[in-house]
Design a protein around this motif. Structure first.
Motif, short mmCIF file in Angstrom:
data_model
loop_
_atom_site.label_atom_id
_atom_site.label_comp_id
_atom_site.label_asym_id
_atom_site.label_seq_id
_atom_site.Cartn_x
_atom_site.Cartn_y
_atom_site.Cartn_z
N GLU A 1 1.13 1.10 10.91
CA GLU A 1 -0.32 1.29 11.06
C GLU A 1 -0.55 2.26 12.20
N GLU B 1 -0.72 8.42 9.13
CA GLU B 1 -0.24 8.20 7.76
C GLU B 1 -0.19 9.52 6.99
N VAL C 1 8.08 1.41 4.28
CA VAL C 1 7.17 2.35 4.97
C VAL C 1 7.96 3.56 5.45
N PHE D 1 7.54 7.41 3.99
CA PHE D 1 7.03 8.45 4.89
C PHE D 1 8.06 9.57 5.06
#
Length: 1700
Positions: A1394, A1456, A1527, A1531
């Protein structure tokens, strides 16, 4: 086609076809439509009885269109259609029926309709008889295709419609046609099947049958009489049919039958067949159909012949008992309409029964007694007991019945009827008394029953005045005299003649003696009974009953009875009253003193309403108003509860008769004085802590005050005017105190009540606000609303209430002022109060907001109430606006902190220390007065403008100017405190903006002029405000240009003019700028020594010159060296004016200002001058620069002085400018420079700069632990840091810093280098971005130098068994450890993945920035190390888990979607730029976007980590939990892998590394590297494939061709390469080189280690050295260590002997 579609089975098809047909009929020619007629009857007859109701409706609508088109041409086909058409008009689906009726009316006018039916009557009857007698469900619909349910439904519907159609035919046919019809119908009526319909299972069919039966009786009575044996049983025996559909039709048929057929009872057995059924229906209360059935009972029993109703006594007893029993059913009681119908029918029938003549005398007497005793009184009793029936019509009916009996009793007839009725009445009253006594003579009497009795007595006393409970249309029956029973029966009409209740017969007689006497006796008896219970048992319900009685019967006789009864009981405790003798003559007054007052004084009594009612009954009996006033004054003086007075006054306000009884007392002094005292008590009470119990009583007292204030009768107040004024004073005083009280909560009830009182007073009393006291009250309430609730401690609800109160007050005030033309004290005082509030600097944003909204409300209210004149609004704005002096004071009170930014940026120049308050703004919680004043006034003016009132334009301009001044002040602050940002948000929310002004008013030119005038006069912030306005408006007026158009305009330069010109310069065109520059140069040339540092001398001209040169838009290079010569001449003549290497403690501000402008000029000269400078000019520049820097360095303790600080900044900037000039100097520039200049610069000047500045940085940062971005220190650090970024590596290594070592620090570095690291590394923790970045840039230059000092250690580590680790530079690691601890606290609460938004320049920002920079340095250090050292460093990082922490943090700091929003990419086909594809530039001056710096830096660190430590990242990734694992994978694959892969491939392609015997090629499209190894006759080809999530995923190694290698060996080598590429922290080339060494060593004859099957160890690159003494095999020491620890044995892996 359409007609064919109509015969289809599908409903939708039929419906559409029918609609289409209707449209065609409408649109086509009449001739074409006529062609359809021959086919139409067949289609119509079939489709008009279709099962689907929509189709039926559409059919009738289309038929209407057809009729309108063909008109009389339909006639030949009428007979075949009419039967079905009539059935269609009786369709059970009403839209279809009404459509058929409309079509019928369109075809025949109403006069012709009977003829049309007569014409077709035979055909109609044929169709109807067929339907009624012949058709079945199966003949009407096809059993093959239509389901049974649908067939039956259609059949029953057509049956119903046919019966109704026959009724319609009967009702519409002309009289003369009836005879011919009779013959036809006789055959129908002779059929048994027809009569069975009365018992049909479908209610609709039965209902239609009974309707038809009624029609037969009505239109064909003779036929019915002949068919009586069939008609009577069919109708009368169905009398108990309780279906809601059937019932109305059935009863109509019953009444018609008994009226038409005289001998109807002979065809049925009444006693067995009919009456028992009727009694059953009545006992069940009509089974929910009382409203339908009961109105028919009277006509029904009136038609029951004597023979059947014998014996009459029993007949009536059964009849009435059944009705009473029915009334008691739950269903009847629950429905008011049902119970009313039952009661009304009962009373009608009772009156009928009373009038019945009976042969013998006794019989009639018996019947009467039975009716009264067994029926009427029990019914009354039942109603009294049942609260739901009490409001029904019974009591009115009884009153009416009594009236008619009394009328008959008063008529003296010779036949003795009057005696009969006298007896009847006396029976009634006797039994009624007994019944009432039963209810009352009990201690726990039911309150509702008592209420019902008193209500009944009131109605009996006066039926007209007692308001009816529901405004029913009261229906009345008039009975025919018994002598002529058939008088009203023409044409079989019923004897029921109902007339409107226009005049009740009973009313004529209600005062008759016959009523008065018995009623009064009854009342006296009951009153006597009640008072006994009141006195002895203290019965509350009896008291209420007594009060209700006295309300209706307040006569002295009743009071006399009460007195006699009461005195017996309470004579012992009767108080002897003074003057009671005088009042003895009136029993009512005596009762008051003897009984009522003692009751009023009783404390335990909750409900005193009934006592007050009794009081009014007493007053009613008094003879004069004076007597009443004496009584009430007496009461007032007694210590009675306030609620009693409240109730007295409330009742007076609700009825004019009661008001007339007490009006003298209300206006009197006794009450007035008591109320003033009450107000005072209440206000004091409200301000003290209060017990909960007393709150309710205080609320009653407030209600009382409110009532006497607001109730006005005929424009007069209830009490005297003087008392009203005195009470208001008390309230106002109390509110003022409530305002100052600090304990929250206690004031609430009191304030709330005062609000209620004031609100009702303001809104309902005309002229109330012209009293001074009420204006003060209004002001106090307004003040409470205009302050924050924290200050006033009021709840939201109260504030809302207060606001409503003062708004209604202002409304009334304006209306009164308009009519009176007076000045208002409230408006004047409130304006002055608002003015002091805003100028006091005691408000924060919330308070200001509350105040603004209160004042806005006030203005809106004034404008709304006052209309377009705006006089009051204008004067109000006048009062609030400060005068010139006050504005000046408000501006002076603004802190001068704003100057720092414009001075530093060179937008303004000053040569005096700024005056005014120098408040530190950081800790302020209150807004400066200037901000509050400008915001409030702007809002007021905006409001007025929005309402289209333009009378305030004279204020407008100066006001807007002040608002812009405020806003400019905030804008110039470097980091405005949160308070001011909140203030700006508030202005936005309230739409107080410059744009709003410019749209509402059209005089921006005069505004610009005003601001320009102020700028020329005062300069400083006004000049910056002027620049802002010019930027917004984009125009420069001619008046402004006059400043430099002529020498007179330009000279003499004042501070105002100087600042105005500085701020104007960016907006001038080139020609105008040139003019300005010429003026300045001319002035400079003539400057004398004394004028150098004055505003009107060299200082001013240099300032303007610098401002003009700042943006390169004018071409005057030739002038620049000339100006330098002038400056040099000043130095030669007057060196003291130049602050070289001196202390600035005593220096004047003027000299500082002058030096600052000179220093500012030199970088501009270097930047823009094209002509080469001479030797001596360069010397002057260089030497001056060093000398000024020495001054800067010596005076670091004076940096808090603004001008010294700016001097330091510009000196450093000059050093930076020179460094940049020489660093970037192109060869063609260097040719024009003097010969030795560059070498002198490098050897002497540059060295000199950094020897001064590096220690200065350490000193300044040592003195201030934390320089926030807004503090003055920071600007020096920025310039200093910028200059230090130009320091070279050699200058760093030869630094002159004092030695600094840390105890216990492990290091291999030389002392000088270690000192440098120990000094600079901790500065990465310094809370100022410029310091962090300049330190980073210095350390970055050192990093590649450091690993070589650890090489020595490497040799000594040789063959240690355990896995070794080596720390990167200790100074750096210590800083990293500190940062990790601090960062953990900030980021641990944010989930990985986050994005954590970090506020630019906050403490967190500096911390994160330092952390990421430290890692960039560590990674740079890592990259510079050799592969063997890297293993040791990475081992250290793994042990401390630092890298894992870094990676977790990075996934909180990287956005993000890391898209780079820098300058647009060149060319249309460029890929999206991300933080991974774009290089990060870290400038000390921070030119980039600060908000994206941390995310970009985080991405940059992640990129380098993946590139230089891929194995460690891979290890971390594989150990992550599933969510984080995904994640990271997603990414990295999306944003980083492609960048890294292409870099890796291109590094292979561009690699200059040459291998002996191995060639390496790369294919970028396939992400592949191909290595070919050949030695002697062996040839090997390996293909290395990069994964899509490189470097997280494992690199795959595939085999190409191979020659001369055994399969096992080949597999080993592939495994080794794969291991090297996966586990070493380096590039592919490094992995390949390692592998090649391994293979080479194998060929050189060195054996593999038998644990890892490799010659060179995969991570520490060592060779197998540890040999087993038994089998002589060699192993890597690291492999052995691992073997021993994992197997817990110390034996050789091969021969299993103990390993020594």
């Amino acid at each position: 086609m359409v007609l064919r579609k109509l015969s289809k089975r599908d409903i939708t098809t039929k419906l559409k076809a029918m609609q289409e047909f209707g449209t065609m009929c409408k649109e086509r020619e009449a001739e074409i439509v006529k062609g359809v007629l021959p086919y139409w009857p067949r289609i119509y007859c079939k489709i008009s009885i279709d099962h689907d109701r929509r189709v039926r409706e559409a059919t009738q609508q289309s038929f209407e269109q057809l009729i309108l088109k063909v008109k009389k041409h339909l006639a030949p086909y009428l007979k075949s259609i009419m039967g079905y058409w009539l059935i269609a008009q009786c369709d059970t689906y009403s839209p279809a029926a009404s459509a058929a009726k409309v079509a019928f009316e369109k075809a025949f006018p109403s006069s012709k309709q009977p003829e049309a039916l007569a014409f077709c009557k035979d055909e109609i009857l044929n169709v109807l008889q067929d339907h009624l007698l012949k058709e079945t469900p199966d003949t009407l619909s096809d059993p093959q295709t239509v389901p049974e349910e649908e067939r039956e439904a259609k059949f029953f519907r057509i049956l119903t419609c046919s019966l109704l159609a026959l009724k319609k035919l009967l009702s519409m046919l002309p009289k003369k046609e009836m005879d011919s019809l009779e013959e036809k119908l006789t055959s129908l009526l002779s059929q048994n099947k027809f009569w069975k319909y009365s018992k049909h299972s479908i209610p609709q069919v039965r209902s239609a049958f009974f309707e038809l039966a009624s029609a037969f009786c009505q239109y064909l009575p003779e036929l019915v009489k002949t068919e009586a044996p069939r008609v009577c049983p069919a109708v009368l025996l169905s009398i108990d049919d309780s279906d809601a559909v059937v019932c109305p039709a059935l009863w109509e048929a019953v009444l018609y039958a008994i009226a038409t057929i005289e001998d109807c009872w002979s065809h049925v057995n009444a006693k067995k067949g009919v009456l028992p059924k009727l009694w059953a229906v009545l006992r069940e209360g009509g089974r929910g159909l009382a409203t339908v059935i009961y109105p028919n009972l009277l006509p029904f029993i009136s038609k029951v012949p004597p023979g059947i109703a014998e014996p009459k006594l029993e007949f009536f007893r059964t009849f009435f008992s059944s009705i009473i029993q029915g009334l008691s059913s739950e269903r009847a009681i629950a429905s008011p309409s049902e119970s009313s119908a039952i009661i009304t029918a009962f009373m009608e029938c009772l009156r009928f029964a009373v009038l019945q003549e009976v042969a013998e005398e006794d019989g009639q007497r018996q019947i009467h007694q039975m009716l009264i005793y067994d029926q009427l009184i029990p019914l009354t009793d039942a109603v009294v007991k049942e609260p739901r029936l009490q409001n029904g019509p019974l009591f009115y009916q009884i009153a009416e019945t009594l009236g008619s009996w009394e009328a008959k009793a008063e008529l003296s007839n010779h036949d003795g009827t009057d005696q009969v009725f006298h007896k009847l009445l006396s029976d009634f009253w006797d039994h009624l008394l007994k019944m009432c006594v039963l209810h009352i003579d009990t201690l726990d009497a039911d309150e509702k029953s008592l209420l019902a009795i008193s209500g009944m007595l009131e109605i009996l006393h006066n039926p007209k005045s007692a308001t009816k409970s529901n405004n029913r249309k009261s229906l009345k029956i008039r009975f025919t005299d018994e002598g002529e029973p058939e008088r009203n029966t023409e044409n079989g009409k019923l004897t029921e003649v109902r007339s409107r209740d226009s005049e009740m017969q009973a009313d004529l007689h209600h005062s008759s003696v016959l009523r008065k006497g018995p009623l009064e006796n009854l009342v006296c008896n009951l009153a006597e009974l009640s008072i006994v219970y009141v006195n002895i048992q203290k019965s509350e319900q009896h008291l209420k009953f007594l009060s209700a009685l006295l309300n209706s019967f307040s006569s002295n006789r009743v009071f006399q009875v009460l007195l006699e009864q009461g005195n017996d009981a309470s004579s012992a405790q009767a108080e002897p009253q003074k003057g009671i003798k005088a009042r003895r003559e009136s029993p009512s007054v005596e009762f008051l003193y003897m009984n009522l007052i003692p009751w009023l004084k009783e404390d335990w009594r909750k409900d005193t309403q009934c006592l007050v009612d009794i009081l009014y009954s007493v007053l009613n009996c008094c003879n004069s108003n004076d007597e009443r006033k004496i009584i009430l004054d007496d009461l007032t003086k007694m210590d009675l509860k306030w609620i009693i007075f409240l109730q007295i006054i409330q009742k007076a306000c609700s009825s004019t008769t009661k008001l007339s009884l007490v009006s003298d007392w209300l206006k009197g002094d006794t009450l007035g004085e008591r109320l003033v005292m009450l107000a005072e008590d209440l206000c004091h009470l409200g301000l003290k802590p209060v017990a909960a119990s007393s709150e309710s009583s205080s609320s009653e007292r407030w209600t009382l005050l409110s009532l006497v204030f607001s109730q006005h009768i005929k424009n007069e107040s209830l009490i005297g005017e003087a008392f009203v004024e005195r009470i208001i004073d008390k309230l106002q005083a109390a509110l003022s105190k409530a305002k100052d009280l600090s304990e929250a909560g206690n004031t609430e009830p009191s304030v709330s009540f005062i609000c209620d009182v004031a609100s009702s007073f303001f809104s309902s009393v005309k002229g109330c606000l012209l009293m001074p006291s009420s204006e003060d009250l209004l002001l106090t309430i307004f003040q409470l609303c205009a302050q924050r609730q924290d200050a006033t401690h009021l709840t939201d609800l109260l504030v809302c209430k207060l606001k409503h109160t003062w708004m209604s007050g202002v409304n009334s005030l304006v209306c009164q002022l308009r009519s009176m033309q007076k000045q208002s004290a409230f408006l004047h005082k409130s304006a002055l109060w608002v003015k002091t509030q805003i100028q006091s600097s005691s408000l924060d944003v919330k308070s200001l907001q509350v105040l603004i909204s209160a004042v806005s409300d006030l203005l809106s209210k004034l404008m709304e109430a006052e209309g377009p004149t705006g006089y009051l609004v204008g004067t109000y704005v006048e009062h609030v606006t400060p005068n010139k002096m006050e504005w000046g004071r408000l501006r002076e009170s603004l802190s001068t902190e704003w100057m720092h930014k414009p001075l530093l940026e060179g937008r303004l120049s000053m040569n005096c220390e700024p005056l005014g308050s120098c408040v530190e703004l950081c800790g302020t919680t209150k807004l400066p007065g200037h901000l509050c004043t400008s915001a409030l006034l702007s809002k007021m003016v905006l409001l007025v403008l929005e309402n289209g009132l333009f009378f305030i334009n004279n204020h407008l301009v100066s006001l807007v100017a002040e608002l812009l001044y405020s806003l400019q002040w905030i804008e110039e602050l470097e980091s405005p405190p949160h308070l001011l940002l909140e203030y700006l948000c508030m202005l936005e929310e309230m739409h107080i903006t410059y744009e709003k002004f410019s749209t509402l008013s059209n005089n921006t030119a005069s505004l610009q002029q005003t601001i320009f005038d102020r700028s020329e006069e005062h300069g400083r912030l006004w000049s910056l405000t002027m620049a802002k306005v010019i930027r917004v408006e984009n125009t420069v007026s001619c008046e402004m240009k006059q400043l430099f158009k002529t020498t007179e305009g330009f000279l003499p330069l004042t501070e105002g003019k100087l600042h105005t010109l500085q701020c104007l310069s960016p907006f001038l065109i080139e020609e105008e700028k040139k003019e300005l520059v010429f003026h300045c140069v001319a002035k400079l040339m003539t400057c004398t020594q004394t004028e150098l540092s004055s505003t009107d001398g060299a200082f001013g001209c240099l300032s303007i010159l610098n401002s003009c040169l700042n943006d390169r838009s004018i071409d005057c290079d030739h002038l620049l060296p000339g100006i330098l010569k002038i400056i040099m001449s000043w130095k030669n003549d007057n060196e003291e004016s130049f602050l070289f290497s001196c202390s600035l403690k005593e220096t004047s501000a003027r000299l500082l200002g002058f030096n600052i402008e000179m220093i500012r000029y030199l970088p501009l000269l270097l930047k823009y001058s094209t002509a080469p400078l001479a030797d001596n000019e360069w010397d002057f520049i260089m030497c001056s620069m060093l000398a000024w820097l020495e001054t800067t360095s010596e005076n670091h303790s004076l940096y808090r002085v603004p001008l010294v600080q700016i001097f330091a900044c510009v000196s450093c900037d000059l050093a930076s400018a020179l460094s940049a000039y020489f660093e970037a100097a192109a060869p063609e520039t260097t040719e024009n420079l003097p010969v030795n200049l560059i070498s002198e610069w490098k050897e002497f000047f540059s060295e000199g700069i950094h020897n001064l500045l590096l220690p200065l940085l350490v000193k300044v940062t040592g003195e201030t632990k934390n320089a926030s971005e807004g503090s003055f220190q920071n600007s020096v650090l920025t310039s200093l840091g910028e200059a230090l970024t130009y320091i070279s590596k050699d200058q760093l290594l030869n630094h002159k810093l004092p030695a600094k070592f840390v105890a216990g620090q492990k290091t291999n570095l030389p002392d000088k280098l270690q000192t440098l690291l120990n000094t600079l590394c901790p500065l990465l923790l310094f809370r100022a971005r410029p310091v962090q970045i300049s330190v980073y840039s210095m350390l970055y230059k050192l990093m590649p130098e450091l690993p070589k000092f650890d090489d020595e250690d490497l040799k000594s580590y040789g063959d240690e068994e355990e896995e070794l680790a080596l720390s990167p530079p200790a100074a750096l690691m210590a800083v990293l450890a500190t940062q990790e601890l601090l960062l953990e606290n900030i980021l641990e609460c944010i989930p990985v993945g986050e994005f954590a938004v970090i506020q630019p320049l906050s403490d967190e920002f500096c911390l994160v920035l330092g952390y990421l920079l430290t890692w960039k340095l560590t990674l740079a250090f890592f990259k510079a190390a050799s592969s063997q050292l890297r293993v040791l460093y990475s081992q250290y990082l793994r042990r401390t888990k630092s890298l894992n922490k870094l990676l977790y943090h990075l996934f909180r700091l990287m956005p993000e979607n890391p898209v780079f929003s820098g300058p647009a990419s060149e060319g249309p086909n460029k890929d999206t730029k991300t933080f991974f594809t774009e290089e990060l530039r870290l400038d000390v001056k921070g030119t980039g976007v600060l908000s994206s710096q941390i995310p970009h830096l985080a991405c940059s660190v992640y990129h380098i980590t993946l590139k230089d430590l891929p194995a460690m990242v891979r290890l971390w990734w594989n150990s992550c939990e599933k969510r984080v694992f995904n994640v990271v994978d997603k990414f990295t694959s999306k944003y980083v892998s492609s960048v890294l892969s292409s870099q890796e491939i291109s590094s292979v392609q561009t690699s200059t590394q040459l291998f002996n015997g191995m060639t390496v090629k790369a294919r970028s499209a396939a992400r592949e590297v191909i290595a070919t190894y050949s030695v002697d006759d062996i040839f090997i080809e390996l293909i290395i494939q990069l994964p899509s999530n490189y470097p997280l995923g494992s690199i795959t190694v595939e085999s190409g061709k191979r020659v001369g290698v055994a399969v096992q060996q080949w597999r080993n080598w592939m495994l080794q390469l794969s291991t090297y590429l996966t586990h070493q922290n380096g590039s592919i080339m490094e992995g390949l080189s390692l592998w090649k060494n391994n293979v080479d060593k194998r060929f050189e004859g060195i054996e593999d280690c038998m644990i890892c099957f490799s010659v060179i160890h995969g991570s520490n690159y060592s060779l197998p050295k540890k040999a087993c003494r038994t089998c002589k095999k060699k192993f890597h020491s690291a492999c052995l260590y691992k073997w021993f620890t994992s197997s817990n044995k110390s034996t050789c892996p091969l021969c299993r002997e103990t390993f020594f």
